[in-house]
Design an enzyme around this catalytic site. Structure first.
Site, short mmCIF file in Angstrom:
data_model
loop_
_atom_site.label_atom_id
_atom_site.label_comp_id
_atom_site.label_asym_id
_atom_site.label_seq_id
_atom_site.Cartn_x
_atom_site.Cartn_y
_atom_site.Cartn_z
N ASN A 1 -98.58 -58.08 -31.94
CA ASN A 1 -99.02 -57.85 -33.20
C ASN A 1 -98.92 -55.76 -33.28
O ASN A 1 -99.57 -54.88 -32.86
CB ASN A 1 -100.93 -58.31 -33.86
CG ASN A 1 -101.17 -57.53 -34.86
OD1 ASN A 1 -100.55 -56.71 -35.56
ND2 ASN A 1 -102.31 -58.13 -35.15
N GLY B 1 -101.23 -62.31 -35.83
CA GLY B 1 -100.70 -61.92 -36.75
C GLY B 1 -99.68 -61.05 -35.71
O GLY B 1 -98.94 -59.72 -35.94
N ASP C 1 -95.88 -59.52 -34.40
CA ASP C 1 -94.70 -59.40 -35.81
C ASP C 1 -93.54 -58.85 -35.05
O ASP C 1 -93.49 -58.82 -33.61
CB ASP C 1 -95.58 -58.43 -36.72
CG ASP C 1 -96.46 -56.88 -36.04
OD1 ASP C 1 -95.91 -56.73 -34.56
OD2 ASP C 1 -97.51 -56.79 -36.68
N HIS D 1 -82.50 -77.91 -44.44
CA HIS D 1 -83.86 -78.63 -45.76
C HIS D 1 -84.23 -77.07 -46.47
O HIS D 1 -83.85 -76.18 -44.87
CB HIS D 1 -84.46 -79.21 -45.59
CG HIS D 1 -85.84 -78.89 -44.10
ND1 HIS D 1 -84.99 -78.80 -42.87
CD2 HIS D 1 -86.80 -77.92 -43.90
CE1 HIS D 1 -85.82 -78.95 -42.31
NE2 HIS D 1 -86.97 -77.42 -42.71
N ARG E 1 -79.17 -70.14 -34.33
CA ARG E 1 -78.70 -71.52 -33.72
C ARG E 1 -79.60 -72.36 -35.21
O ARG E 1 -79.80 -71.65 -35.57
CB ARG E 1 -80.51 -71.47 -32.72
CG ARG E 1 -81.30 -72.56 -32.45
CD ARG E 1 -81.57 -73.37 -33.41
NE ARG E 1 -82.46 -74.14 -32.54
CZ ARG E 1 -83.50 -75.00 -33.39
NH1 ARG E 1 -83.93 -74.73 -34.56
NH2 ARG E 1 -84.29 -76.06 -32.79
N ASP F 1 -80.74 -75.75 -36.69
CA ASP F 1 -81.78 -76.40 -37.23
C ASP F 1 -81.67 -77.16 -37.59
O ASP F 1 -80.84 -77.86 -38.86
CB ASP F 1 -83.18 -76.03 -37.85
CG ASP F 1 -84.37 -76.78 -37.37
OD1 ASP F 1 -84.92 -76.62 -36.77
OD2 ASP F 1 -85.12 -77.18 -38.58
N GLU G 1 -78.55 -77.73 -33.24
CA GLU G 1 -80.10 -78.16 -32.23
C GLU G 1 -80.04 -79.82 -32.33
O GLU G 1 -80.08 -80.21 -33.78
CB GLU G 1 -81.23 -78.03 -33.30
CG GLU G 1 -83.01 -78.89 -32.40
CD GLU G 1 -83.87 -78.76 -33.45
OE1 GLU G 1 -84.69 -78.94 -33.10
OE2 GLU G 1 -83.55 -79.10 -34.91
#
Length: 415
Positions: free
Chosen positions: A161, A187, A189, A262, A356, A358, A387
């Protein structure tokens, strides 16, 4: 010989161009069944008149390559044989001579021929396998830098974080929980990652692979709402630019996770369909089978309220049976333009080094072929990683991916 076990397929993982002048040829036979395999290979068009009758032409068998194949490896059931050849003029016809106990069987594309006592048909080219031509543009090529890259995968929400001011409501103090669930927010980031780049390089890592970082309501971010925007909980597009620049200064490559099978429930294309049904211009951007599109209850905020049983009877295709992840129709021009624009955007504006992909094995080959052309026009040495959970030969023919995530390796390790 156990001829039922003998297998070869042209233009496949059993016969492919290794480079612009070299072919790799493989053959499968039953374990411990064949003593030796000889590969006969020659130029398809190398014909000349016979000495006996100049009006009769025959294949110049004297110019053929005759190679003893090497037994490359053995499994519980099969032996696998290998040979490397350099065809004249990049084209070749070939066949296999199976030898065992004084018996010789010619294995061709059409039949087995016993040539033990009479080898007159040994060079009958009409039955041979064929590799028509090695076209340079069909060769498998991956970026040269990838083979030496050590990837470090980062799930951003749980790394560090660096900007507490980005914390969402309910964020838990770092290290405050011994038992952690998928619903908890800590948190993590982009700034936290940038702050620890020296730590990452000290590990010997040379590449960072991020799980999705684009705007999405979940912790995992596999339900993309905006393909062009970093999720605010992770920071900003500008923060990502700084991260990539700082990573590159340290010799680190950066690969992002693209969820193109999707989108998420909150994506504007899908929300337009939810609100307008068949009148939406995005209706055919998804695989919708019946109306109403939404055949289940939603909350006051418009989010699905649905049981597992109901989720198996949706009126539209999704990732698995997840109602909040409607599946893209990647053949639709609007979808294709949208997703390919996003793929280019992060290369052109932020200089990422890889994608990459998915759930890549559920997306059409046609889309991935266009994807490869699109991203390679922007950055010729961009790495494309799919993948895929199973045998991935159809995706690794030089026209789609450079590699796949090697989940298949998990199973022999487990066993």
């Amino acid at each position: 010989m156990n001829l039922q076990a003998v297998y070869h397929e042209a233009k496949s993982q059993y016969a492919y161009a290794y480079d612009q002048k070299t072919l790799h040829i493989r053959l499968r036979t039953a374990k411990d069944d064949i003593e030796n395999v000889v590969l006969i290979a020659g130029n398809t068009y190398d014909w000349s008149p016979t000495k006996e009758d100049p009006t009769v032409w025959e294949w110049n068998k004297e110019n053929a390559n005759v190679v003893n194949m090497k037994k490359e490896y053995t499994t519980e059931l099969f032996d696998y044989w290998f040979a490397e050849i350099e065809p004249v003029q990049r084209r070749v016809r070939y066949a296999f001579v199976l030898q065992n106990g004084g018996e010789e069987i010619l294995f061709t594309a059409r039949k087995f021929i016993n040539i033990t006592k009479n080898d007159a048909r040994k060079y009958d080219l009409i039955h041979y396998f064929n590799f028509p031509y090695i076209n340079p543009e069909d060769l498998y090529t991956a970026p040269s830098w990838v083979k030496d890259t050590v990837w470090y995968q980062i799930f951003p929400e749980r790394f560090a974080n660096g900007q507490p001011e980005n914390n969402l409501l309910g964020t838990i103090a770092w290290g405050s929980q011994e038992q952690v669930s998928n619903a908890m927010l800590f948190g993590g980031d982009l700034q936290g990652i940038t702050d620890h780049l020296e730590y990452i390089t000290d590990l010997g890592v040379t590449g960072i692979y991020f799980t999705p970082i684009f705007e999405a309501p979940t912790i995992h971010k596999y339900d993309t709402a905006n393909y062009f925007k970093i999720d605010p909980a992770f920071g900003s597009n500008e923060a990502f630019k700084i991260l990539v620049d700082e990573a590159h200064k340290r010799g680190l490559k950066v690969m992002l996770d693209a969820v193109f099978n999707h989108c998420g429930w909150n994506h504007p294309f899908w929300q337009d369909v939810v609100k307008n049904g068949k009148s939406s211009k995005y209706y055919d951007c998804f695989f919708i089978h019946a109306d109403p599109v939404i055949n289940f209850s939603c909350s006051e905020k418009g989010y699905p309220i649905i049981t597992p049983v109901e989720s198996m009877n949706l009126n539209y295709d999704t990732f698995a049976y997840e109602p909040t992840m409607p599946k893209w129709n990647t053949a639709h021009p609007l979808v294709r333009e949208h997703l390919l624009s996003a793929a280019k955007y992060w290369i052109e504006e932020y200089d990422i080094d890889g994608w990459r992909l998915d759930v890549s094995n559920e997306v059409s080959h046609d889309f991935w072929r266009q994807f490869r052309k699109t991203v390679r026009e922007v950055k010729p040495d961009l790495f494309i990683l799919g993948e895929n959970w199973d045998n991935s030969t159809p995706w690794l023919q030089g026209d789609q991916f450079d590699a796949v995530m090697n989940y298949e390796l998990v199973y022999p390790i487990w066993l």
